[in-house]
Design a protein around this motif. Sequence first.
Motif, PDB file in Angstrom:
ATOM      1  N   ARG A 257       0.827  -1.196   0.000  1.00 30.97           N
ATOM      2  CA  ARG A 257       0.000   0.000   0.000  1.00 30.97           C
ATOM      3  C   ARG A 257       0.871   1.260   0.000  1.00 30.97           C
ATOM      4  N   ASP A 258       0.357   2.313  -0.589  1.00 27.43           N
ATOM      5  CA  ASP A 258       1.048   3.606  -0.640  1.00 27.43           C
ATOM      6  C   ASP A 258       1.263   4.135   0.783  1.00 27.43           C
ATOM      7  N   ARG A 259       2.503   4.445   1.125  1.00 26.81           N
ATOM      8  CA  ARG A 259       2.830   4.952   2.453  1.00 26.81           C
ATOM      9  C   ARG A 259       3.251   6.425   2.401  1.00 26.81           C
ATOM     10  N   SER A 260       2.860   7.095   1.359  1.00 26.39           N
ATOM     11  CA  SER A 260       3.213   8.501   1.247  1.00 26.39           C
ATOM     12  C   SER A 260       2.251   9.345   2.081  1.00 26.39           C
ATOM     13  N   GLY A 261       2.523  10.592   2.146  1.00 23.17           N
ATOM     14  CA  GLY A 261       1.720  11.504   2.945  1.00 23.17           C
ATOM     15  C   GLY A 261       2.631  12.272   3.873  1.00 23.17           C
ATOM     16  N   LYS A 262       2.512  13.575   3.846  1.00 23.17           N
ATOM     17  CA  LYS A 262       3.433  14.429   4.583  1.00 23.17           C
ATOM     18  C   LYS A 262       3.451  14.128   6.080  1.00 23.17           C
ATOM     19  N   ASN A 263       2.289  14.032   6.681  1.00 23.96           N
ATOM     20  CA  ASN A 263       2.232  13.820   8.123  1.00 23.96           C
ATOM     21  C   ASN A 263       2.782  12.461   8.523  1.00 23.96           C
ATOM     22  N   PHE A 264       2.361  11.397   7.790  1.00 26.42           N
ATOM     23  CA  PHE A 264       2.855  10.067   8.150  1.00 26.42           C
ATOM     24  C   PHE A 264       4.356   9.958   7.938  1.00 26.42           C
TER      25      PHE A 264
ATOM     26  N   ALA B  66       6.872   8.767  10.814  1.00 26.92           N
ATOM     27  CA  ALA B  66       7.629   7.521  10.682  1.00 26.92           C
ATOM     28  C   ALA B  66       9.127   7.733  10.811  1.00 26.92           C
ATOM     29  N   LEU B  67       9.598   8.946  10.540  1.00 22.95           N
ATOM     30  CA  LEU B  67      11.021   9.249  10.656  1.00 22.95           C
ATOM     31  C   LEU B  67      11.442   9.614  12.081  1.00 22.95           C
ATOM     32  N   ARG B  68      10.468   9.787  12.975  1.00 22.47           N
ATOM     33  CA  ARG B  68      10.804  10.121  14.355  1.00 22.47           C
ATOM     34  C   ARG B  68      11.550   8.946  14.997  1.00 22.47           C
ATOM     35  N   PRO B  69      12.588   9.217  15.813  1.00 23.01           N
ATOM     36  CA  PRO B  69      13.356   8.129  16.431  1.00 23.01           C
ATOM     37  C   PRO B  69      12.534   7.273  17.391  1.00 23.01           C
ATOM     38  N   TYR B  70      11.438   7.797  17.877  1.00 22.70           N
ATOM     39  CA  TYR B  70      10.609   7.064  18.831  1.00 22.70           C
ATOM     40  C   TYR B  70       9.447   6.324  18.155  1.00 22.70           C
ATOM     41  N   TYR B  71       9.438   6.255  16.831  1.00 26.67           N
ATOM     42  CA  TYR B  71       8.273   5.698  16.131  1.00 26.67           C
ATOM     43  C   TYR B  71       7.974   4.269  16.581  1.00 26.67           C
ATOM     44  N   ASP B  72       8.998   3.452  16.792  1.00 27.33           N
ATOM     45  CA  ASP B  72       8.783   2.069  17.198  1.00 27.33           C
ATOM     46  C   ASP B  72       8.119   1.993  18.567  1.00 27.33           C
ATOM     47  N   VAL B  73       8.553   2.862  19.475  1.00 30.64           N
ATOM     48  CA  VAL B  73       7.943   2.912  20.805  1.00 30.64           C
ATOM     49  C   VAL B  73       6.492   3.366  20.697  1.00 30.64           C
ATOM     50  N   LEU B  74       6.243   4.348  19.854  1.00 27.29           N
ATOM     51  CA  LEU B  74       4.882   4.841  19.651  1.00 27.29           C
ATOM     52  C   LEU B  74       3.957   3.730  19.166  1.00 27.29           C
ATOM     53  N   LEU B  75       4.444   2.899  18.262  1.00 24.78           N
ATOM     54  CA  LEU B  75       3.616   1.797  17.758  1.00 24.78           C
ATOM     55  C   LEU B  75       3.225   0.833  18.874  1.00 24.78           C
ATOM     56  N   ASP B  76       4.150   0.574  19.796  1.00 23.72           N
ATOM     57  CA  ASP B  76       3.822  -0.296  20.930  1.00 23.72           C
ATOM     58  C   ASP B  76       2.667   0.265  21.739  1.00 23.72           C
ATOM     59  N   ILE B  77       2.683   1.573  21.973  1.00 21.16           N
ATOM     60  CA  ILE B  77       1.652   2.223  22.782  1.00 21.16           C
ATOM     61  C   ILE B  77       0.301   2.182  22.069  1.00 21.16           C
TER      62      ILE B  77
END
Length: 321
Positions: A148-155, A159-170
């Motif tokens: 699926r297309d993963r483009s989009g300014k906000n996403f 996704a580039l934030r260093p904490y993105y993996d932690v955020l997904l857990d939450i």
Amino acid sequence: MTQSTERLEMIRVDVRDVDSLSAVSNAFSAGSSRCGIYVLHFAGGYEYVGQAQDVLARFRTHVRSWSHPVVALDFAPVPVEELNETERRVIQAKERAGVRLRNSALVGLPMGDAAVDVHVTRAEQERWLDGVTPDIDVSGRCTQADGRDRSGKNFTALALRPYYDVLLDILAAYVRHVLPAPESTEKTFWYVSAMPSTGRTSTWQRVAAITVNNVETLVIGETTENGRVFLDGFLNVAPGLRLPSTLNVELVEYRTVGQVQTIRAEAAFLEFAVYHPLVRDAARTTAMGLLRKGTSMMGRYHCVPLADDIFRRIHREELAR
């Protein structure tokens, strides 16, 4: 004793100054029906009308969920096919009589049929509210996300934030343990947004938010302080629900739904809190009430690639169990 509510005869069980669970259990003889309409009476005069296919299981959940003690329970056996209409009739009779009901905008389970019943049956909703967490298979939902297309300014920014993996857990913990059948109800009944601009300041901004119906229930933000960045946020649940006394809880007024209880904490603690039975029960009760209100008007803000990653995380956790 019995009383009539709109011609419905209800048995009253007084649970003050006794073991309330035992009192209610002893009120039912062997083989008697536990399916019907019930009314909880709280200290302070409020009441709550509900339906259950097993009133004993539902009462156990209520006892641990409400902050105000239950002093009495009224119950009338009703065939399962008549529960919705009878519940509607009792609530309307209570409202005409001026009774103060706790079937509020956030926590009430609206009477009658609801659109969400197509995706989550009333029996499944009851088990969810009673604390049951059934196995979930989101493999099909994950397959839909492949390619699926993963483009989009906000996403992309998120996704580039260093904490993105932690955020997904939450986010995955909340979706898995608070929202029933999340793969069937996403976007239509609840949505997740990436980097929403609401409430942004020079030191804080939302990075992700989950909204059920049209009410924010979980918000994770990014705080910048002395050059350091960390995640915090808040979890909203309905007023009157019991929460651990150790939590930082405040009453906040929302224009559309009135007061909510807001739990503020570091983001990692919010993930931990979702596993606490009191917090989980309060969050589930609130979410279920909102789901039964109907579909969301803001589904266009649903961030599909973020949801894809949330479901992938849930799937990974389920496989590891």
